[in-house]
Write an enzyme that holds these catalytic residues in place. Sequence first.
Site, PDB file in Angstrom:
ATOM      1  N   LEU A   1       3.965   1.444  -1.223  1.00 59.87           N
ATOM      2  CA  LEU A   1       4.614   1.502  -2.530  1.00 59.87           C
ATOM      3  C   LEU A   1       3.636   1.941  -3.617  1.00 59.87           C
ATOM      4  O   LEU A   1       4.039   2.567  -4.605  1.00 59.87           O
ATOM      5  CB  LEU A   1       5.195   0.129  -2.875  1.00 59.87           C
ATOM      6  N   TRP A   2       2.356   1.637  -3.434  1.00 63.20           N
ATOM      7  CA  TRP A   2       1.328   2.031  -4.391  1.00 63.20           C
ATOM      8  C   TRP A   2       1.278   3.553  -4.551  1.00 63.20           C
ATOM      9  O   TRP A   2       0.968   4.054  -5.628  1.00 63.20           O
ATOM     10  CB  TRP A   2      -0.026   1.511  -3.917  1.00 63.20           C
ATOM     11  N   HIS A   3       1.629   4.285  -3.478  1.00 60.66           N
ATOM     12  CA  HIS A   3       1.559   5.746  -3.520  1.00 60.66           C
ATOM     13  C   HIS A   3       2.747   6.373  -4.236  1.00 60.66           C
ATOM     14  O   HIS A   3       2.691   7.545  -4.605  1.00 60.66           O
ATOM     15  CB  HIS A   3       1.464   6.308  -2.096  1.00 60.66           C
ATOM     16  N   GLY A   4       3.839   5.629  -4.411  1.00 63.54           N
ATOM     17  CA  GLY A   4       4.988   6.191  -5.092  1.00 63.54           C
ATOM     18  C   GLY A   4       6.240   5.366  -4.863  1.00 63.54           C
ATOM     19  O   GLY A   4       6.354   4.669  -3.841  1.00 63.54           O
TER      20      GLY A   4
ATOM     21  N   GLY B   1       0.814  -1.213   0.000  1.00 59.16           N
ATOM     22  CA  GLY B   1       0.000   0.000   0.000  1.00 59.16           C
ATOM     23  C   GLY B   1       0.844   1.256   0.000  1.00 59.16           C
ATOM     24  O   GLY B   1       0.506   2.251  -0.655  1.00 59.16           O
TER      25      GLY B   1
END
Length: 212
Positions: A140-143, A138
Amino acid sequence: DAVPLRLFNAGLFLYCIGLFKKTVFADFVGSWADMVFDNPAAASPMQSLLAIPSYTLQIYFDFSGYSDMAIGLGMLFGIVLPTNFNSPYQSGSIVEFWRRWHMTLSTWLKDYVYIPLGGRGKSETDKTINLIITMLVGGLWHGASWTFVVWGGLHGIALAINHAWMKIRPPFLVDGVSWLCTPYRLLSWLLTFVLVSLLWVFFRAHTFTDVM
């Protein structure tokens, strides 16, 4: 078919609410947060301290504002999109926070990461590992930044601790009868809000040096 007038009016109202959140609240507190986070070395301790709740409010009003606008626009065309925020800063635990914050992402992570990993698994250790891995994804999903990964990992650890506490928590703290229930709820809310606010620093800062 024509969009029902009631749905159209609700969509227009929700779109206006989202636009108000973004242009009035988010942009106002965001100007202070951006000033400090974009140049933390030049900020005083008091300015840095005030920047944390400023960004806490900015990201909520910004993100929930966009979500309200998207849902409202969908209603204008007869499309009903799922709710994405449910007063997350009223949460009394980190578990409750993730049930209220970015609900569509939380559902996706549960269905496509947590459950395929084995979900609760055969033991508490399996559950904890799967939970932390899910939150790392989650983050890593943001950047593609280690600050996002650490943010997600710390939330995963906090969730694991929260689940463990709920298993050993004295029942009289939440039975609705004991006089301790109200102060316990207030303390739980305060600790949750402070924790979430502090972890937003990892989310917003550009580097770990800036975090420090």
